[in-house]
Design a protein around this motif. Structure first.
Motif: not given
Length: 108
Positions: A12-18, A104-108, A94-102, A24-26
């Motif tokens: 699943e592709n996720l936005s930086a916020t998601a 470069m989109s990270w501001s946390f 089975e549980q794989v998540y991609n940071l959309s924008g890499g 943080n929930e896992m």
């Protein structure tokens, strides 16, 4: 129209916020930076491990990871990490998540 010809995306592709929120929930999730070691040294997301997608032993390192964990993967822009996520999914993760924008989109 011909969706059955499209290969099923196994991550699943996720936005930086998601991405940040779900990570943080896992608490047992694994954060993987697939950039080169040089890029990794220039700055990485806290607690990330570096497994360079372009290294000769990428597949061997991935094969050693437990499949019962969630994996959050990123690179500079989201392209290499998308390839890495596809590889993980094709190899039974089975549980794989991609940071959309890499990173470069990270501001946390």
């Amino acid at each position: 129209m011909f969706d059955f010809f499209k290969p099923k995306k196994n991550y699943e592709n996720l936005s930086a916020t998601a991405f940040n929120q779900l990570l943080n929930e896992m608490p047992n999730a694994v954060l993987i930076d697939v950039r080169t070691p040089q890029e990794f040294r220039q700055g990485a997301i806290e607690n990330a491990i570096n497994i360079d997608l372009m290294s000769n032993d990428f597949s061997q390192k991935i094969a050693k990871l437990p499949k019962d964990k969630a994996y959050f993967v990123y690179c500079r822009s989201g392209n290499r990490s998308g390839s890495a996520c596809k590889h993980l999914g094709n190899n039974g993760f089975e549980q794989v998540y991609n940071l959309s924008g890499g990173i470069m989109s990270w501001s946390f």
